[in-house]
Design an enzyme around this catalytic site. Sequence first.
Site, PDB file in Angstrom:
ATOM      1  N   SER A   1      12.619  -3.115  -7.788  1.00 33.36           N
ATOM      2  CA  SER A   1      11.420  -2.670  -7.082  1.00 33.36           C
ATOM      3  C   SER A   1      10.176  -3.117  -7.842  1.00 33.36           C
ATOM      4  O   SER A   1       9.198  -3.588  -7.246  1.00 33.36           O
ATOM      5  CB  SER A   1      11.445  -1.142  -6.945  1.00 33.36           C
ATOM      6  OG  SER A   1      10.265  -0.703  -6.368  1.00 33.36           O
TER       7      SER A   1
ATOM      8  N   TRP B   1       9.780  -6.795  -7.440  1.00 30.82           N
ATOM      9  CA  TRP B   1       9.335  -7.111  -6.069  1.00 30.82           C
ATOM     10  C   TRP B   1       7.806  -7.119  -6.003  1.00 30.82           C
ATOM     11  O   TRP B   1       7.216  -7.911  -5.281  1.00 30.82           O
ATOM     12  CB  TRP B   1       9.899  -6.064  -5.100  1.00 30.82           C
ATOM     13  CG  TRP B   1       9.436  -6.251  -3.682  1.00 30.82           C
ATOM     14  CD1 TRP B   1      10.029  -7.015  -2.726  1.00 30.82           C
ATOM     15  CD2 TRP B   1       8.284  -5.662  -3.067  1.00 30.82           C
ATOM     16  NE1 TRP B   1       9.331  -6.947  -1.554  1.00 30.82           N
ATOM     17  CE2 TRP B   1       8.247  -6.128  -1.725  1.00 30.82           C
ATOM     18  CE3 TRP B   1       7.291  -4.800  -3.496  1.00 30.82           C
ATOM     19  CZ2 TRP B   1       7.252  -5.748  -0.830  1.00 30.82           C
ATOM     20  CZ3 TRP B   1       6.294  -4.427  -2.609  1.00 30.82           C
ATOM     21  CH2 TRP B   1       6.287  -4.898  -1.294  1.00 30.82           C
ATOM     22  N   HIS B   2       7.183  -6.243  -6.795  1.00 28.37           N
ATOM     23  CA  HIS B   2       5.721  -6.154  -6.749  1.00 28.37           C
ATOM     24  C   HIS B   2       5.042  -7.354  -7.365  1.00 28.37           C
ATOM     25  O   HIS B   2       3.881  -7.635  -7.053  1.00 28.37           O
ATOM     26  CB  HIS B   2       5.239  -4.870  -7.438  1.00 28.37           C
ATOM     27  CG  HIS B   2       5.427  -3.660  -6.607  1.00 28.37           C
ATOM     28  ND1 HIS B   2       6.617  -2.987  -6.543  1.00 28.37           N
ATOM     29  CD2 HIS B   2       4.581  -3.004  -5.772  1.00 28.37           C
ATOM     30  CE1 HIS B   2       6.495  -1.967  -5.702  1.00 28.37           C
ATOM     31  NE2 HIS B   2       5.272  -1.955  -5.215  1.00 28.37           N
ATOM     32  N   GLY B   3       5.705  -8.040  -8.236  1.00 26.71           N
ATOM     33  CA  GLY B   3       5.064  -9.225  -8.805  1.00 26.71           C
ATOM     34  C   GLY B   3       5.873  -9.810  -9.936  1.00 26.71           C
ATOM     35  O   GLY B   3       6.669  -9.120 -10.580  1.00 26.71           O
TER      36      GLY B   3
ATOM     37  N   PHE C   1       1.574  -9.089  -3.608  1.00 27.69           N
ATOM     38  CA  PHE C   1       3.001  -8.780  -3.703  1.00 27.69           C
ATOM     39  C   PHE C   1       3.828  -9.456  -2.636  1.00 27.69           C
ATOM     40  O   PHE C   1       3.351 -10.112  -1.788  1.00 27.69           O
ATOM     41  CB  PHE C   1       3.202  -7.267  -3.665  1.00 27.69           C
ATOM     42  CG  PHE C   1       2.339  -6.551  -4.662  1.00 27.69           C
ATOM     43  CD1 PHE C   1       2.173  -7.085  -5.943  1.00 27.69           C
ATOM     44  CD2 PHE C   1       1.637  -5.426  -4.334  1.00 27.69           C
ATOM     45  CE1 PHE C   1       1.367  -6.467  -6.868  1.00 27.69           C
ATOM     46  CE2 PHE C   1       0.828  -4.789  -5.252  1.00 27.69           C
ATOM     47  CZ  PHE C   1       0.689  -5.317  -6.513  1.00 27.69           C
TER      48      PHE C   1
END
Lengths: 469, 376
Positions: A318, A321-323, A469
């Site tokens: 997770s 996934w954001h960066g 993102f």
Amino acid sequence: MIFSSNLFLLVFIPIFFLVYYGVPYRLKNFWALAGSAFFYAWGAPLFLFVLIGSVALDFLISKTFHSQNRKFWLWVSLILNIGLLAYFKYANFFVENTNLMLGNFGFEQLEWTAVALPIGISFFTFQKISYLIDVYRGVRPRLKYFHDHLLYIILFPQLIAGPIVRYNEIADELLDRKKEINADNRFLGLFRFVIGLGKKVLIANVLGVEADQVFNADDAEKVNAGTIWYGAICYTFQIYFDFSGYSDMAIGLGRMMGFKFPENFNNPYVSRSITEFWRRWHITLSNWMRDYLYIPLGGNRVKGVRLYVNLWTVFIFSGLWHGASWTFVWWGIYHGFFLVLERLFLRKFYDRLPPIFCTLLTFFIVLLGWVLFRSETLDQALFFVGKMFTGFDGGPRLDVEFWLVITLAFLFSFMAIIPRVEVWQHRFLFERPATLRTLIMIVIILIILPLCIGAISGSGFNPFIYFRF
Amino acid sequence: MKWLKNIFFFGVLAALLMTIVQARYKIIDEAPLSGAYNMPDTVPLSLNTWFSGEFQDLYSAYYEYKMGFRPTFIRLHNEFRFRLFNKGVPHVILARENQLYEWMYWGHFRGYLAQPVDTVRERVKRIQELKDHLEQSGVPFMVIIGANKARYMPEYLRANYGKEEVLPNNYKTYLSALDSTDIKVVDFNQVFLDMKPEMGKKMFPNSGTHWSAYGMGLCLDSILSYANRRNPESLKQARVRGHYLADSTLPSDLDLADNLNLLLPYPLNSNLFPEIEIGTSGRKTRIFAIGDSFYWNLYQLDEFFEVADTGGHYWYYNRSEVHFDNSKVPVEQLNPVEIAAHSDIVVIISTEANLDTFPFGFPKDFFRSLAAKKQP
């Protein structure tokens, strides 16, 4: 094109919706597709072709899901989609870290031309995967026509910053939403859009300017503890109002078109634990992770260490996934850590505490997490967090604008602590409004919309956080 | 209620669409925004510019400036911030009792862009050479320092702005350097401060950074008196005999308020005007002024045109000559030596906020022209 730009508000919206309502029903999906393609091409004209090509491959592969090789084709499609995401989002990060390692060991570094990140790739890749898995699992039959499949992926309200709309949540409306295109949905959609725009432009942008001054300070060493707290608080509310504002706008635009997108936020800062926080924050991502990663890993069926490893794995993904940055990975690890602690013993401890104390403690944990999330490097994050707890040596001068905006942010973030407020919120936002409520909503729209257009026109500062993102 | 929701929804869409119509056809007259801005460039739409994203990037920025009702929306935004948060635009300081200050004026008072003493002395030496040359040719020369509102009345600034002078600053460094010369200097900071017990805040308009019409009158009086000192009564005089308060404004009285770009009028105080007595004898004076907008301000006085000869010259920052009709000519096309020779007086004028570039390179340009003239 971003929602909070005058080009979108004053040109795209009126033209798109006047034509959308004007064309016969059978052409509405085609117009929505054309509008969405234009919307995406405005920001990423070349990648649109890659996107269409990859959706075409998904479409063809999904046709094979009734064959004997269905599992093989599912894996092929997943590898293609994850490969595309990995290449465009993580290749630079991978090469950068590999080169760092090679350099440390005295080896020659890899030659590499940096890849540009296509906007919204994390969001639409997850939607593409959701389509493939839902069709594979037989949750929903596949879409018969390519244009419907393409529309599901590139539908402009949710294309670049969510919510992540899973196929089974929208499949019916893609094919038939005649009844949903009505005056109530148009009006409620507009109201929701304007509320989101206000959250973004009038609250998040104002706090964002302040947060940036702290986190982008040229000489971070000289920033005092009070200023770091100030920056952290500003960013904590900025990210919530920015992202939830965008989700509100997306949900509102979808509703104006007759779609009902899932909710993405539910008063996350009133959560009494990190577990609850993730049920209220970026709900569509949490649900996606639960259904397509956590449960396949074993979910709650496994016990002991395996369960905790799975939980942590989900949160590391997770974070990533954001960066493509170690700060996001550490942010995932940080949240995963508290989630595991809560499973182990913390939740029982919370049960003995007054609820308000649990809320404050959770908010504090989340706030520190945002410092990690916002910092450019892990070193900067550790420096900031360290300084926050090593003596208060002054802070910034706070003006009326800050106090008003932070008070509004605080009220909107925490009012759900009061019993029945959530019920009232739900009724106000989702139920068909009666006369008085309609009039109140009209007044709110008439105040907020011109103020937002004025604020956008009057200030150049207008970036959306979640586009990264 | 369905009808209301439909009418409202499509009304909003129509209103949004109206901005496109306004951008194209300007159906409603709007006052343009004050202040300077550069209109972003755009490129023609082509396959190349579209697929490179260049068209989209440039057009997005361009449209922000092109959109219909932009001035109204910006004024609405500014009004909202002004009324609710007491905030203006970056370079305008909102002070107590509706007083406005320009940031640079306060900044220089606080030592911003202070020049080294040696640099200032060197510049003053050049001014002295210029003065010596002109006076040898029979042309009076003077330096005027315009009054700085932040120095005159810092007490209206809010707590987050320092009210004490910070040393070194250009004003004090120049005064000290000029004191050791025989250059005629009229320091309007001191003139104003001497009058402060009587005049108070009236010497400056609350909504502007430049001096009041009364200050302009005093400046004009000073220039003409000095020009006339050798041959009394040969030039027409403009004596300030008194003052009065009026609710009218000159354009420069509103320079800061206009820059706030508000929707509603900014609250204004009464402004101070001079009672000027124009001499009946003598001819009009040919003034050659080099300096900042504090001289341009004089163009707002009717009396100025009664005493200033159209053969005079005003070089704005030594960059362009500004005629009485406000038209401009680049100074490179003009000869300062010739102009000075035909002038009754040469004045270099600057307020404190521009002293960092004072005397705007004029002495250097003057002697360069002089050297060129002497060459066969």
